[in-house]
Motif scaffolding. Structure first.
Motif, PDB file in Angstrom:
ATOM      1  N   THR A  46      10.063   7.413 -18.499  1.00 30.50           N
ATOM      2  CA  THR A  46       9.346   6.224 -18.953  1.00 30.50           C
ATOM      3  C   THR A  46       7.882   6.327 -18.534  1.00 30.50           C
ATOM      4  O   THR A  46       7.570   6.571 -17.378  1.00 30.50           O
ATOM      5  CB  THR A  46       9.966   4.943 -18.349  1.00 30.50           C
ATOM      6  N   LYS A  47       6.980   6.114 -19.483  1.00 27.40           N
ATOM      7  CA  LYS A  47       5.549   6.164 -19.209  1.00 27.40           C
ATOM      8  C   LYS A  47       5.113   4.799 -18.682  1.00 27.40           C
ATOM      9  O   LYS A  47       5.488   3.768 -19.251  1.00 27.40           O
ATOM     10  CB  LYS A  47       4.787   6.523 -20.478  1.00 27.40           C
ATOM     11  N   VAL A  48       4.339   4.803 -17.581  1.00 20.04           N
ATOM     12  CA  VAL A  48       3.905   3.563 -16.957  1.00 20.04           C
ATOM     13  C   VAL A  48       2.429   3.615 -16.583  1.00 20.04           C
ATOM     14  O   VAL A  48       1.851   4.691 -16.434  1.00 20.04           O
ATOM     15  CB  VAL A  48       4.736   3.252 -15.681  1.00 20.04           C
ATOM     16  N   SER A  49       1.836   2.436 -16.433  1.00 21.27           N
ATOM     17  CA  SER A  49       0.498   2.318 -15.858  1.00 21.27           C
ATOM     18  C   SER A  49       0.673   1.617 -14.511  1.00 21.27           C
ATOM     19  O   SER A  49       1.631   0.856 -14.315  1.00 21.27           O
ATOM     20  CB  SER A  49      -0.425   1.519 -16.770  1.00 21.27           C
ATOM     21  N   PHE A  50      -0.252   1.856 -13.590  1.00 19.29           N
ATOM     22  CA  PHE A  50      -0.129   1.290 -12.244  1.00 19.29           C
ATOM     23  C   PHE A  50      -1.444   1.424 -11.496  1.00 19.29           C
ATOM     24  O   PHE A  50      -2.339   2.157 -11.906  1.00 19.29           O
ATOM     25  CB  PHE A  50       0.993   1.991 -11.471  1.00 19.29           C
ATOM     26  N   LYS A  51      -1.535   0.708 -10.379  1.00 22.35           N
ATOM     27  CA  LYS A  51      -2.653   0.823  -9.458  1.00 22.35           C
ATOM     28  C   LYS A  51      -2.141   1.503  -8.194  1.00 22.35           C
ATOM     29  O   LYS A  51      -1.012   1.245  -7.770  1.00 22.35           O
ATOM     30  CB  LYS A  51      -3.189  -0.557  -9.070  1.00 22.35           C
ATOM     31  N   ILE A  52      -2.959   2.347  -7.591  1.00 19.70           N
ATOM     32  CA  ILE A  52      -2.569   2.986  -6.333  1.00 19.70           C
ATOM     33  C   ILE A  52      -3.087   2.129  -5.181  1.00 19.70           C
ATOM     34  O   ILE A  52      -4.258   1.767  -5.141  1.00 19.70           O
ATOM     35  CB  ILE A  52      -3.118   4.419  -6.225  1.00 19.70           C
ATOM     36  N   THR A  53      -2.182   1.795  -4.272  1.00 19.68           N
ATOM     37  CA  THR A  53      -2.494   1.005  -3.094  1.00 19.68           C
ATOM     38  C   THR A  53      -2.138   1.830  -1.864  1.00 19.68           C
ATOM     39  O   THR A  53      -1.205   2.618  -1.897  1.00 19.68           O
ATOM     40  CB  THR A  53      -1.672  -0.304  -3.106  1.00 19.68           C
ATOM     41  N   LYS A  54      -2.862   1.641  -0.797  1.00 16.58           N
ATOM     42  CA  LYS A  54      -2.607   2.395   0.436  1.00 16.58           C
ATOM     43  C   LYS A  54      -1.914   1.511   1.457  1.00 16.58           C
ATOM     44  O   LYS A  54      -2.152   0.314   1.527  1.00 16.58           O
ATOM     45  CB  LYS A  54      -3.920   2.903   1.019  1.00 16.58           C
ATOM     46  N   SER A  55      -1.035   2.137   2.253  1.00 11.04           N
ATOM     47  CA  SER A  55      -0.384   1.449   3.365  1.00 11.04           C
ATOM     48  C   SER A  55      -0.332   2.421   4.540  1.00 11.04           C
ATOM     49  O   SER A  55      -0.749   3.570   4.417  1.00 11.04           O
ATOM     50  CB  SER A  55       1.033   1.021   2.974  1.00 11.04           C
ATOM     51  N   LEU A  56       0.188   1.971   5.647  1.00 12.08           N
ATOM     52  CA  LEU A  56       0.324   2.844   6.819  1.00 12.08           C
ATOM     53  C   LEU A  56       1.269   4.016   6.536  1.00 12.08           C
ATOM     54  O   LEU A  56       1.145   5.068   7.141  1.00 12.08           O
ATOM     55  CB  LEU A  56       0.823   2.051   8.029  1.00 12.08           C
ATOM     56  N   LYS A  57       2.193   3.824   5.604  1.00  9.66           N
ATOM     57  CA  LYS A  57       3.150   4.882   5.250  1.00  9.66           C
ATOM     58  C   LYS A  57       2.626   5.799   4.152  1.00  9.66           C
ATOM     59  O   LYS A  57       3.281   6.752   3.778  1.00  9.66           O
ATOM     60  CB  LYS A  57       4.484   4.275   4.815  1.00  9.66           C
ATOM     61  N   GLY A  58       1.457   5.497   3.605  1.00 11.07           N
ATOM     62  CA  GLY A  58       0.886   6.324   2.545  1.00 11.07           C
ATOM     63  C   GLY A  58       0.669   5.537   1.274  1.00 11.07           C
ATOM     64  O   GLY A  58       0.902   4.337   1.218  1.00 11.07           O
ATOM     65  N   PRO A  59       0.227   6.218   0.210  1.00 10.73           N
ATOM     66  CA  PRO A  59      -0.047   5.524  -1.047  1.00 10.73           C
ATOM     67  C   PRO A  59       1.242   5.095  -1.754  1.00 10.73           C
ATOM     68  O   PRO A  59       2.287   5.734  -1.612  1.00 10.73           O
ATOM     69  CB  PRO A  59      -0.794   6.568  -1.869  1.00 10.73           C
ATOM     70  N   TYR A  60       1.134   3.993  -2.493  1.00 10.20           N
ATOM     71  CA  TYR A  60       2.259   3.537  -3.314  1.00 10.20           C
ATOM     72  C   TYR A  60       1.710   2.854  -4.554  1.00 10.20           C
ATOM     73  O   TYR A  60       0.539   2.470  -4.598  1.00 10.20           O
ATOM     74  CB  TYR A  60       3.191   2.617  -2.527  1.00 10.20           C
TER      75      TYR A  60
END
Length: 67
Positions: A46-60
């Motif tokens: 499935t093709k998706v669009s998203f924003k990358i956010t950073k946390s202490l565990k890494g990007p999500y």
């Protein structure tokens, strides 16, 4: 917004991973990040669009939308 393809889904934990073209590491997402789509509607490829956010565990991925 970034564009990618779902490459892995773990329904029992309501999470998955998105692959971006030209990027080595996959991006984690959780069901709570979905907008306008339910987790049960997603499939590998499935093709998706998203924003990358950073946390202490890494990007999500946040604001994940089906294209």
């Amino acid at each position: 917004m970034e564009i990618g393809v779902i490459v892995e889904l773990t329904p029992e934990r309501h999470l998955g991973f998105i692959k971006q073209k030209g990027v080595k590491e996959n991006i984690f997402f959780h069901e709570e990040a979905l907008e306008g789509v339910r987790f049960s509607e997603l499939k590998k490829g499935t093709k998706v669009s998203f924003k990358i956010t950073k946390s202490l565990k890494g990007p999500y991925a946040a604001e994940v939308r089906k294209l």
